[in-house]
Structure formats: C-alpha cells, structure tokens
Design a protein around this motif. Structure first.
Motif, mmCIF file in Angstrom:
data_model
loop_
_atom_site.group_PDB
_atom_site.id
_atom_site.type_symbol
_atom_site.label_atom_id
_atom_site.label_comp_id
_atom_site.label_asym_id
_atom_site.label_seq_id
_atom_site.Cartn_x
_atom_site.Cartn_y
_atom_site.Cartn_z
ATOM 1 N N THR A 77 0.854 -1.192 0.000
ATOM 2 C CA THR A 77 0.000 0.000 0.000
ATOM 3 C C THR A 77 0.889 1.241 0.000
ATOM 4 O O THR A 77 1.812 1.345 0.805
ATOM 5 N N GLN A 78 0.621 2.172 -0.885
ATOM 6 C CA GLN A 78 1.409 3.401 -0.950
ATOM 7 C C GLN A 78 0.853 4.419 0.045
ATOM 8 O O GLN A 78 -0.334 4.727 0.039
ATOM 9 N N ARG A 79 1.730 4.944 0.922
ATOM 10 C CA ARG A 79 1.327 5.918 1.935
ATOM 11 C C ARG A 79 2.242 7.151 1.873
ATOM 12 O O ARG A 79 3.426 7.033 1.554
ATOM 13 N N THR A 80 1.674 8.318 2.247
ATOM 14 C CA THR A 80 2.452 9.559 2.315
ATOM 15 C C THR A 80 2.888 9.800 3.758
ATOM 16 O O THR A 80 2.052 9.842 4.655
ATOM 17 N N ILE A 81 4.170 9.913 3.961
ATOM 18 C CA ILE A 81 4.727 10.106 5.310
ATOM 19 C C ILE A 81 5.221 11.547 5.430
ATOM 20 O O ILE A 81 5.969 12.027 4.582
ATOM 21 N N PHE B 282 10.192 18.060 11.111
ATOM 22 C CA PHE B 282 9.447 18.931 10.203
ATOM 23 C C PHE B 282 10.153 20.278 10.041
ATOM 24 O O PHE B 282 10.244 20.818 8.944
ATOM 25 N N LEU B 283 10.666 20.845 11.184
ATOM 26 C CA LEU B 283 11.388 22.117 11.107
ATOM 27 C C LEU B 283 12.628 21.998 10.227
ATOM 28 O O LEU B 283 12.938 22.891 9.433
ATOM 29 N N ALA B 284 13.342 20.854 10.352
ATOM 30 C CA ALA B 284 14.523 20.649 9.515
ATOM 31 C C ALA B 284 14.125 20.534 8.047
ATOM 32 O O ALA B 284 14.779 21.087 7.154
ATOM 33 N N HIS B 285 13.006 19.808 7.788
ATOM 34 C CA HIS B 285 12.519 19.665 6.408
ATOM 35 C C HIS B 285 12.118 21.031 5.834
ATOM 36 O O HIS B 285 12.467 21.367 4.691
#
Length: 445
Positions: free
Chosen positions: A34-38, A45-48
C-alpha cells in the motif's frame, strides 16, 4: 599492514528426505503493498521546512547547522565578558582615547580593575572579530575604523601594567560613592560603608587591608581599622590626567613648563584625594555605633549611676512612647470602628428608607392596578379618596407593617382580592384604635 585470512565455511547439508512442501508449514500470508504519504513532525518537520526554504541538500544543511552550533558555543564561552555596546561609544573619535573608558570599550565594565590579563585578551579578540576594518569593508564601510582604533588603544593601555595602573588610578567608574543619610536609614550601615572601603582598598600599598567589619567586631579590630585608614598609604597617582608634553627638542622651555605644571597638578590632586579619604573616614566614624558603644563602656565604671539613670530614663521614654503608640493605635481603631458602625447604620437606614419607599409604591400601585375599585373610568374624586385612605393607613403603621402589607398585596391583580386585603388592614387599625371609625371611606364599604 596485516593480510586478511579467508576461512571457508560450507553450509550444513539438509537432512535426508527434506522437502519444502512437506517440512514448511504456512501460517499466514503477506498483505498487498500500500502506498502511503509520510510527513515529518516536530524537529524533523522544522529541519525539512528549513531545507525546503533555503533549497539545501541534507549534507549542506547539516554542515551549516554544525557551523551555527559551533558559533553559538563560541559566543556562550565569551558571554561572561559581553555587554551591550553604547552607540555613543561606537561613534567615539579615536583621537580622544584618553577620555574613553577602556574597560567599557572592551566590554569589561563589571570587572574593571579586577579583570585578569586573560580576560582582557579574550575581550580584545572578541571585539576585533566584530569590529575589524576588513569585516566592515566587506559590508561597504571602508572608512569606519575609529572604534577599532579605540579597541587597540584600550588593549594597549590595559595590558601594560604601568599604563593600566595609571588609568585605574583615575577610573571613577570603579569608585563606590559614600552612602547618603537616606540610604543609611534604610540599609545596613556596615555593609554600605564596607563597600566604600573595599573599593578604596585597591589603592593601598600595604596589605592586608583591614575592613570595616560589623556590629560584632571587637574594640581592637575597630581601632586597627581606623588607625590603618587614618594613616593610609596610597599608591594612587594622577599621571594619566597629565597634559601632553611636547616631544620636539626646539621648545625645551615649553616642555619644562608643562612638566612643572603636570607635577603641580598631580600634587594638588593627591592632596585633594587625601582630604576626600579623610572626610570619608570622619563621616563613617561619626555614624559608627561601635565607637559610641566603646566610649560608653569605657566610661561605665566612672558613671555607673548616671548610666543607670539614663538607661532608666530611656526605658521609661520607650515605655511611654510604646504606651502612647498603643493608646493612639487603640483610639484610632476605636475611631475607625465607630466610623464603620456609623457608615453601617447610615447604609442600613438608607436601605430601610429605600425599602419603605419601594413598599409604599407597591401599596399605591395595588389600588391603581385595581382601578381604584371603580367600575369603568375612576373619577378624580374616587382616586383622591382611595389614595387618601392609602396615605392615612401608611401613616399609621411602621415600616415592618408596611413591608408585611406590601408582601400581601404583591402579585395580586384582582380588584376584590386587593380590596379585601386593604379592608382587613383598615379593620385591624380601627380595632387597635389607631384609626377612628369614619376616617376611612374607601375600604369600609
């Protein structure tokens, strides 16, 4: 370099007669992919977001973050010698270096004469890194090197023991002002004056320097303190304030004149400083309760009766003062209580008056609601007669009876019910002899 040795390890042979179909038991199956979005959360998240905003790769972002962390560590190490820079100081002309505060220029105001050589060097490095002309030239300010020269001059003075001693000699920012009378009334006498003499002790040629102590100091300690300070031997000099002497050999007379002028000025300042220190001692000793106590103890044997009498008078005065204060306090409390009682009584009376007015409005409103017990429109004569009887009854009963009558009438809307209440009250008053028969006309019919 060592040569690796390869040791062959053969796989174990399977048992005879072993087959996968027979000897492996299936207990379940894998579900389909199953394809999932992580999405990253928290610090990830701050680093991203930081990488996405600045368009950095993982390796670039890690390198920049490492540099910033290293810089932060460097700043934290130097934080002990950091302080805000005054814009007026940054705009100072390097030619006026004698008027500048060298410790403030290097960010060492809180240390001053206590600053170590290592602290001065560290402060110099930090200021140079921040204000170097090359760094300012990179920012487009090519002629802004005045403050850098001030930094260099401050470092030159403070790292030279002789020049630093001369500057410390006239550094008024390191002085502790003597306490005022107001401060002495509120604060600790020995702590306030002790700070002054701790500051002055830096000029002493002789060590150790006795300190002021506290109210528990012995007589010997107190005498040693004042004897030492009244004969204080100070190394303080005032060369730093000298007028510049001409270096040219042609004007020798002017040079000698300037040197004599400087020598006289230093001598005058030295005398003024000695007078200043002596005045500090005079002011301190004048308010030192220990000296008074020691004198009293020395005269105790000769003047025992007088001291006893003075002690008794003092105690009597204190007792009288305490009794007076207690009486004044009691009188004040009694006055405040009486005032509070008057206020409470006043409020109660006002509340009672308000309640009576309200209840009287209820009484008058009840006959109005009953149309003054008339069929159709009530005539003025009828209204006057009914209201006259209401006023008569109100005048014959006290506030509690008015309140009770109002509670009976409150909420009634039917004329007969309202009239029956009024008739009952009129009959009660007639029976009690408060109203004569025939005085009430509207409520007897």
């Amino acid at each position: 370099m060592a040569t690796p040795i390869v040791v062959p390890t053969p796989l174990l042979a399977l048992p005879e007669g072993w087959t996968a179909e027979k000897d492996i038991k299936t207990v379940g199956k894998l579900s389909g992919a199953t394809q999932r979005t992580i999405e990253p959360v928290g610090p990830y998240f701050l680093a991203h977001a930081r990488r996405a905003r600045h368009k950095r790769t993982f390796s670039e972002d890690d390198r920049i973050q490492a540099q910033e962390r290293a810089k932060k560590v460097e700043n934290d190490e130097d934080s002990e010698i950091s302080e805000p820079e005054d814009p007026m100081m940054l705009a100072r002309d390097a030619k006026d270096w004698k008027q500048q505060d060298h410790y403030k220029v290097l960010g060492l105001s809180k240390y001053r004469w206590k600053a170590t050589e290592e602290q001065i060097k560290r402060a110099h490095r930090k200021k140079v890194l921040k204000h170097h002309p090359d760094k300012k030239a990179a920012a487009g300010r090519t002629d802004d090197d005045n403050f850098f020269k001030c930094i260099q001059k401050a470092t030159e003075v403070l790292l030279d023991p002789t020049k630093r001693r001369q500057f410390d000699s006239v550094d008024e920012e390191a002085d502790v002002e003597p306490p005022t009378k107001k401060q002495l009334q509120k604060g600790n006498f020995y702590k306030l004056w002790g700070n002054v003499f701790k500051s002055e002790a830096r000029f002493s040629k002789n060590h150790p320097v006795p300190m002021l102590g506290d109210d528990k100091s012995t007589r010997e300690e107190v005498e040693n303190f004042y004897n030492f300070w009244y004969s204080f031997d100070s190394w303080r000099s005032f060369e730093y304030l000298d007028e510049d002497v001409p270096d040219d050999n042609e004007n020798r007379d002017q040079k000698r004149h300037t040197e004599r002028k400087n020598a006289n000025a230093r001598k005058k300042k030295k005398a003024e400083d000695n007078a200043r220190l002596r005045k500090l001692l005079d002011d301190c000793s004048a308010g030192d309760e220990r000296i008074k106590r020691f004198r009293q103890e020395a005269n105790a044997a000769k003047n025992k009766k007088r001291l006893e009498r003075e002690a008794a008078e003092k105690k009597a005065a204190e007792d009288a003062k305490a009794a007076k204060e207690a009486a004044e306090k009691a009188a004040k409390e009694a006055e405040e209580k009486a005032k509070a009682d008057r206020e409470a009584n006043k409020k109660a009376k006002e509340a009672a008056k308000t309640a009576v007015k309200k209840n009287k409005r209820v009484l008058r409103g009840s006959v109005k609601d009953a149309n003054y017990f008339a069929e159709g429109d009530a005539s003025p004569a009828t209204i006057d007669a009914v209201l006259g009887d209401v006023e008569l009854i109100q005048g014959k009963i006290d506030p509690e009876e008015i309140a009770e009558l109002a509670s009976k009438l409150n909420g009634l809307k039917v004329a007969d019910e309202i009239k029956s209440v009024w008739k009952a009250e009129a009959a009660r008053l007639i029976g009690a002899g408060k109203i004569k028969e025939g005085e009430i006309k509207a409520f007897t019919a």
